[in-house]
Design an enzyme around this catalytic site. Structure first.
Site, PDB file in Angstrom:
ATOM      1  N   ARG A  40      -6.947  49.355  -6.492  1.00 48.95           N
ATOM      2  CA  ARG A  40      -6.275  50.659  -5.367  1.00 48.95           C
ATOM      3  C   ARG A  40      -5.631  51.705  -6.041  1.00 48.95           C
ATOM      4  NH1 ARG A  40      -6.383  47.808  -0.455  1.00 48.95           N
ATOM      5  NH2 ARG A  40      -6.241  49.729   0.409  1.00 48.95           N
ATOM      6  N   ARG A  44      -2.701  56.003  -1.645  1.00 54.10           N
ATOM      7  CA  ARG A  44      -1.501  56.472  -0.937  1.00 54.10           C
ATOM      8  C   ARG A  44      -0.277  56.710  -1.997  1.00 54.10           C
ATOM      9  NH1 ARG A  44      -0.729  51.956   3.514  1.00 54.10           N
ATOM     10  NH2 ARG A  44      -1.345  50.842   1.729  1.00 54.10           N
ATOM     11  N   ARG A  53      -6.503  64.087   2.044  1.00 53.67           N
ATOM     12  CA  ARG A  53      -6.645  63.446   3.001  1.00 53.67           C
ATOM     13  C   ARG A  53      -6.438  63.923   4.486  1.00 53.67           C
ATOM     14  NH1 ARG A  53      -7.286  58.058   4.022  1.00 53.67           N
ATOM     15  NH2 ARG A  53      -7.000  58.909   6.225  1.00 53.67           N
ATOM     16  N   ASP A  89     -14.456  51.592   1.033  1.00 52.59           N
ATOM     17  CA  ASP A  89     -13.700  50.397   1.682  1.00 52.59           C
ATOM     18  C   ASP A  89     -14.596  49.375   1.713  1.00 52.59           C
ATOM     19  OD1 ASP A  89     -10.818  49.700   2.818  1.00 52.59           O
ATOM     20  OD2 ASP A  89     -12.502  48.871   3.986  1.00 52.59           O
ATOM     21  N   TYR A 172     -12.774  38.829   8.467  1.00 56.00           N
ATOM     22  CA  TYR A 172     -12.398  39.965   9.133  1.00 56.00           C
ATOM     23  C   TYR A 172     -13.206  39.916  10.364  1.00 56.00           C
ATOM     24  CZ  TYR A 172      -9.326  42.864   6.050  1.00 56.00           C
ATOM     25  OH  TYR A 172      -8.258  43.213   5.517  1.00 56.00           O
TER      26      TYR A 172
END
Ligand code: CP3
Length: 363
Positions: A40, A44, A53, A89, A172
């Site tokens: 990651r 962010r 973004r 992702d 998920y």
């Protein structure tokens, strides 16, 4: 492993990334310096990421090849890490296959319809086989383009392709959204074994085809992320999930790229994860690397395992921790430095950069 099945212009086949520290360490060789990248690392924690973004959703940006390549490159430029991780992702292959899924900011993947019955599984889109020109193969084209654009700009720095592991994807899909204990998925495995098996067969194919598309387009290594496998006992993992991971990883075995298998909170699963088609193992921050290496009989190059929480520690404590990771990692036949799970969103980029410098100087 032979690289003959790769396209002639692939950076491993041309030799451009074959001697990179990342590929060398993953093949159990000792490069001039210890390679480092961070799970990651794109995202962010970087101001330049937030800027590009603006005005797009997460999934839109994954399907915009120029934007996905730009985000893949950002941490490589800023930190000088030894690999790019492809910006995408774990739900992207499901999305492009036609599954109704979105990524809710601050939450994660959310599915319109949780999968619980055989009828649900039978309603899933067909995936076809690699390169068949079918709907899924065509839908993967923006992914291939984004990989090609990333690889062009990365030059001799290898790109790591990735997929979510079949268990994490299936969990998920059964839960419909992130859950703490994955109870609905863990119940389904035993309550309706045939439904579970059919779902894992589908997610394994989706993950395998997603990995294969990235490798053929230029990725020099792959990582399978089994973020939730740590919630399983070893017996359940082996009986219900390892076969799916093995199928996903073996979908690229003939291409000869290193295959990293990572699960969080899974010190008890390292042995079966190694047996599930991996050539290297990612270790989370809870298991020291020397102990992890002994647990797998010294048979695998290891990746890890700086505690993400230590990025917020005083500089001297962080430096000692990184040194400890380097020392313990030396016991494995190869060592790629990484975090022992993803980068925290509030990580200070200057601190991360100092970790890279320390690894390159002392590793
Ligand atoms: O930087 C990288 O490592 C490259 C890209 C990457 C992303 N997701 C981008 C992303 C990778 C490798 C992933 C994998 C992923 N996605 C995993 C496995 C890794 C792990 O952490 O265990 C999982 C479980 C997911 C599912 C997912 N997607 C979650 C839980 C979230 C977080 C939701 C949130 O906002 O807190 C996402 C969204 C996501 N994937 C973001 C990024 C950069 C954040 C979205 C944003 O910035 O708007």
């Amino acid at each position: 492993m032979s690289l003959d099945a790769l396209p002639a212009h692939h950076p491993l086949a041309t030799g451009e990334t074959a001697e990179s520290p990342l590929v060398a360490a993953l093949e159990g060789r000792r490069p001039a310096h210890r390679p480092v990248w961070f799970m990651r690392q794109a995202g962010r924690s970087l101001p330049e990421y937030l800027k590009v973004r603006e005005g797009t959703t997460m999934l839109e940006s994954c399907l915009d090849p120029a934007l996905a390549a730009e985000i893949t490159l950002q941490p490589v430029r800023r930190y000088g890490v030894d690999a790019g991780i492809f910006f995408s992702d774990i739900v992207v292959p499901l999305k492009v296959a036609g599954v109704a899924v979105d990524i809710a900011p601050g939450v994660g993947p959310v599915f319109e319809r949780p999968m619980r019955s055989m009828a649900d599984i039978e309603s899933l889109p067909a995936l076809g086989v690699p390169g068949d020109g079918g709907a899924f193969d065509v839908a993967l084209e923006p992914i291939r383009q984004a990989v090609r654009l990333s690889v062009e700009q990365l030059g001799s720095t290898p790109l790591i392709g990735f997929a979510g592991a079949p268990f994490t994807l299936a969990a998920y899909m059964v839960e419909g959204r992130p859950s703490r204990d994955h109870m609905a998925a863990r119940e389904l495995m035993w309550a309706a074994p045939d439904v579970w098996e059919a779902l894992v067969a589908w997610t394994s194919r989706a993950a395998g085809l997603f990995l294969r598309a990235q490798v053929l387009a230029g990725a020099s290594a792959v990582q399978l992320f089994d973020s939730w496998a740590g919630s399983l006992s070893e017996v359940t993992y082996v009986e219900k999930c390892a076969g799916g991971s093995r199928a996903a990883l073996m979908a690229v075995a003939d291409l000869g790229v290193p295959r990293i298998h990572f699960a969080a909170n899974a010190g008890h699963l390292l042995d079966p994860m190694g047996a599930a088609g991996a050539t290297a193992l990612g270790v989370d921050y809870r298991t020291p690397l020397d102990q992890a290496s002994r647990a797998v009989g010294g048979r695998f190059p290891l990746q890890g395992n700086i505690d993400p929480a230590m990025l917020g520690a005083p500089a001297d404590a962080l430096e000692r921790h990184v040194q400890d990771v380097l020392d313990r990692g030396s016991e494995a036949p190869g060592h790629v430095v990484n975090l022992g799970h993803g980068m925290p969103p509030h990580a200070d980029p200057d601190v991360v950069k100092r970790v890279v410098e320390q690894v390159h100087e002392r590793g």
